[in-house]
Each structure stands twice: as structure tokens, then as C-alpha cells.
Motif scaffolding. Structure first.
Motif, PDB file in Angstrom:
ATOM      1  N   THR A 112      -5.685   0.011  -3.286  1.00  0.00           N
ATOM      2  CA  THR A 112      -5.894  -0.284  -1.990  1.00  0.00           C
ATOM      3  C   THR A 112      -4.691  -0.776  -1.177  1.00  0.00           C
ATOM      4  O   THR A 112      -4.195   0.010  -0.087  1.00  0.00           O
ATOM      5  N   GLY A 113      -3.752  -1.443  -1.789  1.00  0.00           N
ATOM      6  CA  GLY A 113      -2.663  -1.669  -0.965  1.00  0.00           C
ATOM      7  C   GLY A 113      -1.669  -0.928  -0.902  1.00  0.00           C
ATOM      8  O   GLY A 113      -1.104  -0.588   0.098  1.00  0.00           O
ATOM      9  N   ARG A 114      -1.486   0.113  -1.879  1.00  0.00           N
ATOM     10  CA  ARG A 114      -0.536   1.045  -1.728  1.00  0.00           C
ATOM     11  C   ARG A 114      -1.199   2.317  -0.762  1.00  0.00           C
ATOM     12  O   ARG A 114      -0.570   2.844  -0.147  1.00  0.00           O
ATOM     13  N   GLN A 115      -2.456   2.243  -0.776  1.00  0.00           N
ATOM     14  CA  GLN A 115      -3.276   3.200   0.434  1.00  0.00           C
ATOM     15  C   GLN A 115      -2.898   2.829   1.795  1.00  0.00           C
ATOM     16  O   GLN A 115      -2.646   3.509   2.645  1.00  0.00           O
ATOM     17  N   ARG A 116      -3.094   1.430   1.840  1.00  0.00           N
ATOM     18  CA  ARG A 116      -2.413   1.117   3.379  1.00  0.00           C
ATOM     19  C   ARG A 116      -1.259   1.332   3.690  1.00  0.00           C
ATOM     20  O   ARG A 116      -0.740   1.579   4.606  1.00  0.00           O
ATOM     21  N   GLU A 117      -0.278   1.096   2.684  1.00  0.00           N
ATOM     22  CA  GLU A 117       1.194   1.168   2.868  1.00  0.00           C
ATOM     23  C   GLU A 117       1.320   2.605   3.334  1.00  0.00           C
ATOM     24  O   GLU A 117       2.128   3.127   4.163  1.00  0.00           O
ATOM     25  N   LEU A 118       0.614   3.608   2.504  1.00  0.00           N
ATOM     26  CA  LEU A 118       0.969   5.318   2.823  1.00  0.00           C
ATOM     27  C   LEU A 118       0.444   5.421   3.983  1.00  0.00           C
ATOM     28  O   LEU A 118       0.949   6.256   4.901  1.00  0.00           O
ATOM     29  N   LEU A 119      -0.799   5.011   4.512  1.00  0.00           N
ATOM     30  CA  LEU A 119      -1.328   5.094   5.669  1.00  0.00           C
ATOM     31  C   LEU A 119      -0.481   4.527   6.723  1.00  0.00           C
ATOM     32  O   LEU A 119      -0.403   5.565   7.855  1.00  0.00           O
ATOM     33  N   HIS A 120      -0.127   3.477   6.822  1.00  0.00           N
ATOM     34  CA  HIS A 120       0.793   2.840   7.711  1.00  0.00           C
ATOM     35  C   HIS A 120       2.107   4.144   7.855  1.00  0.00           C
ATOM     36  O   HIS A 120       2.537   4.194   8.933  1.00  0.00           O
ATOM     37  N   ALA A 121       2.861   4.436   6.807  1.00  0.00           N
ATOM     38  CA  ALA A 121       3.872   5.292   6.942  1.00  0.00           C
ATOM     39  C   ALA A 121       3.415   6.608   7.383  1.00  0.00           C
ATOM     40  O   ALA A 121       4.190   7.146   8.462  1.00  0.00           O
ATOM     41  N   CYS A 122       2.328   7.192   7.082  1.00  0.00           N
ATOM     42  CA  CYS A 122       1.787   8.475   7.786  1.00  0.00           C
ATOM     43  C   CYS A 122       1.806   8.231   9.162  1.00  0.00           C
ATOM     44  O   CYS A 122       1.990   9.299  10.280  1.00  0.00           O
ATOM     45  N   ARG A 123       1.212   7.179   9.814  1.00  0.00           N
ATOM     46  CA  ARG A 123       1.144   6.930  11.257  1.00  0.00           C
ATOM     47  C   ARG A 123       2.536   6.860  11.880  1.00  0.00           C
ATOM     48  O   ARG A 123       2.670   7.371  12.953  1.00  0.00           O
ATOM     49  N   GLU A 124       3.341   6.282  11.334  1.00  0.00           N
ATOM     50  CA  GLU A 124       4.766   6.452  11.863  1.00  0.00           C
ATOM     51  C   GLU A 124       5.237   7.710  11.883  1.00  0.00           C
ATOM     52  O   GLU A 124       5.957   8.392  13.000  1.00  0.00           O
ATOM     53  N   TRP A 125       5.260   8.776  10.829  1.00  0.00           N
ATOM     54  CA  TRP A 125       5.603   9.944  10.668  1.00  0.00           C
ATOM     55  C   TRP A 125       4.977  10.666  11.776  1.00  0.00           C
ATOM     56  O   TRP A 125       5.490  11.599  12.179  1.00  0.00           O
ATOM     57  N   ALA A 126       3.715  10.590  12.124  1.00  0.00           N
ATOM     58  CA  ALA A 126       3.026  11.392  12.920  1.00  0.00           C
ATOM     59  C   ALA A 126       3.377  11.323  14.421  1.00  0.00           C
ATOM     60  O   ALA A 126       3.104  12.167  15.310  1.00  0.00           O
ATOM     61  N   ARG A 127       4.111  10.097  14.691  1.00  0.00           N
ATOM     62  CA  ARG A 127       4.796  10.128  16.219  1.00  0.00           C
ATOM     63  C   ARG A 127       5.722  11.039  16.438  1.00  0.00           C
ATOM     64  O   ARG A 127       6.657  11.463  15.653  1.00  0.00           O
ATOM     65  N   PRO A 128       5.668  11.460  17.786  1.00  0.00           N
ATOM     66  CA  PRO A 128       6.948  12.527  18.233  1.00  0.00           C
ATOM     67  C   PRO A 128       8.058  11.596  18.145  1.00  0.00           C
ATOM     68  O   PRO A 128       8.019  10.341  18.394  1.00  0.00           O
ATOM     69  N   PRO A 129       9.445  12.351  18.083  1.00  0.00           N
ATOM     70  CA  PRO A 129       9.367  13.952  18.024  1.00  0.00           C
ATOM     71  C   PRO A 129       9.198  14.176  16.416  1.00  0.00           C
ATOM     72  O   PRO A 129       9.328  13.286  15.534  1.00  0.00           O
ATOM     73  N   ALA A 130       9.054  15.476  16.319  1.00  0.00           N
ATOM     74  CA  ALA A 130       8.728  16.043  14.958  1.00  0.00           C
ATOM     75  C   ALA A 130       7.491  15.432  14.590  1.00  0.00           C
ATOM     76  O   ALA A 130       7.460  15.138  13.266  1.00  0.00           O
ATOM     77  N   GLY A 131       6.470  15.221  15.434  1.00  0.00           N
ATOM     78  CA  GLY A 131       5.297  14.467  14.839  1.00  0.00           C
ATOM     79  C   GLY A 131       4.212  15.564  14.372  1.00  0.00           C
ATOM     80  O   GLY A 131       4.350  16.669  14.254  1.00  0.00           O
ATOM     81  N   LEU A 132       2.897  15.011  14.434  1.00  0.00           N
ATOM     82  CA  LEU A 132       1.901  15.957  14.175  1.00  0.00           C
ATOM     83  C   LEU A 132       1.722  16.917  15.079  1.00  0.00           C
ATOM     84  O   LEU A 132       1.814  16.901  16.241  1.00  0.00           O
TER      85      LEU A 132
END
Length: 216
Positions: free
Chosen positions: A26-46
Motif C-alpha cells: 500500500t505504501g508503494r502504491q501511494r508513492e507511485l500514485l503521487h508521482a503519477c499525479r505530478e507527471w500528469a500535470r502540464p507541460p507534457a502532461g496527460l
């Protein structure tokens, strides 16, 4: 009842294709989810991916390391805002290598580091048709990590989109690795089960993080 009567076990779906349930805690899933949300931001986002025929993919996508668009790679978001693709972090390459080792054994881990991530977001209506990951100049195993809603993952064969294929239930935290004779097998997501994500993630929908070696 919190515990399953029969715990899910590591399963070889096809030669070189292995499903490892609950690989991410669960902890690693939370870390990855947080990273995905940051990567999804523009520019070059989702973004919404458009195919050469004028259609659109229902799963939205963001890329790291190299930007994928149908059917090639670039260093900028050539089919979006034109921004440079976000960097691929070293810790994600380490995670991919550990995933391959855990699923297929030490000998299957490639010498060349992983350098591509394709992150697909599925809402309840999103699907992914049968396709092959064939745009890389490398035969290193593909690593797939699931977060959020459970999906039906259809894993086929290298010759045709049609049968034979196997439907696998991928839940949040599951790992799927395919390489060797299954590296170019057709696969897709015909169904997402809405509302099945673990409540502690606070995620509506499904995230799939696919890690690859570009060979570019």
C-alpha cells in the motif's frame, strides 16, 4: 472478511509472461500514485492519444523518458503541446529491474536500463484494444504495474489479435511482466471494474504504468 480464502499466487500465463499479485504494498502504491499525479500535470502532461486514422484512445496517457505517439517515439510531445518529454527517473528503472527479477529471474533482467514509461489512465468507460508493444528497438521484457480499479487484462499470442488468449484479473498493486517468446504478444484491456480501487488510495479509475527499454 479481509483475507482471501485462497491467496492469489504468482502465475505463468504464457512462456515468459508472469502475473505477480500484490507486488506493490500500500505504501508503494501511494508513492507511485503521487508521482503519477505530478507527471500528469502540464507541460507534457496527460493527453488524449489520436491515431493516424482519426480515432482517439479512450485511455489517456503521459510519457516519461521518450514520448510515444502512434507509432514512434520522440523527445517532445509532437502530438500535443510540443513540450520536452518529462525525464525518466532512475528509481523507476531500479523498480523495473527488480520487477523483472522477481517475475522471471535474474537472467531475464536486461543490461540496458529501462528508460521509457507509458502511464495510461482509465476511467470506467475506457478500454484498450488488442495491440503489440513493437515500437522499441529492444527485446527487454515489458513491465506493467496496476493502481486503482481492477481490470480484465487480455493476454494473447504473438501471431494474431484473435484467440488463443487468457483473461487475467489485475488488481491494484499487481505486477505483470512479459518477455522472451511472449514479448510481442497481443494484449489489451476489454473491461475496467469501476469502484474497485482500494479506498486508501482515494483514486477513481485505473492507472497502468508500463515500463520499457527503448533501445534508441
Amino acid at each position: 472478511m479481509d483475507a482471501e480464502l485462497f491467496p492469489r499466487a504468482l502465475t505463468e500465463i504464457a512462456p515468459g509472461a508472469v502475473h505477480v499479485p500484490d507486488w506493490l504494498d500500500t505504501g508503494r502504491q501511494r508513492e507511485l500514485l503521487h508521482a503519477c499525479r505530478e507527471w500528469a500535470r502540464p507541460p507534457a502532461g496527460l493527453r488524449t492519444v489520436r491515431t493516424p486514422g482519426g480515432g482517439t484512445m479512450t485511455a489517456r496517457q503521459v510519457c516519461l523518458g521518450w514520448h510515444w505517439y502512434p507509432y514512434a517515439y520522440a523527445r517532445t510531445v509532437v502530438d500535443g503541446d510540443g513540450a520536452p518529454v518529462k525525464p525518466f527517473p532512475a528509481w523507476l528503472a531500479d523498480l523495473a529491474r527488480r520487477a523483472v527479477t522477481d517475475a522471471l529471474g535474474t537472467d531475464a533482467a536486461p543490461e540496458t536500463p529501462y528508460d521509457i514509461a507509458l502511464i495510461n489512465f482509465y476511467d470506467s468507460d475506457a478500454r484498450m484494444g488488442m495491440h503489440r508493444d513493437a515500437d522499441e528497438d529492444s527485446d527487454a521484457p515489458v513491465v506493467s504495474l496496476s493502481l486503482g480499479d481492477t481490470c480484465v487484462f487480455r493476454f494473447g499470442n504473438p501471431r494474431t489479435r484473435a484467440r488463443p488468449y487468457t483473461d487475467v484479473e489485475l488488481r491494484s498493486g499487481d505486477l505483470f511482466v512479459f518477455g522472451g517468446p511472449s514479448r510481442l504478444s497481443y494484449h489489451g484491456v476489454p473491461r475496467v471494474h469501476a469502484g474497485t480501487a482500494p479506498s486508501e488510495l482515494k483514486l477513481t479509475g485505473r492507472l497502468n504504468i508500463t515500463l520499457r527499454v527503448s533501445g534508441l
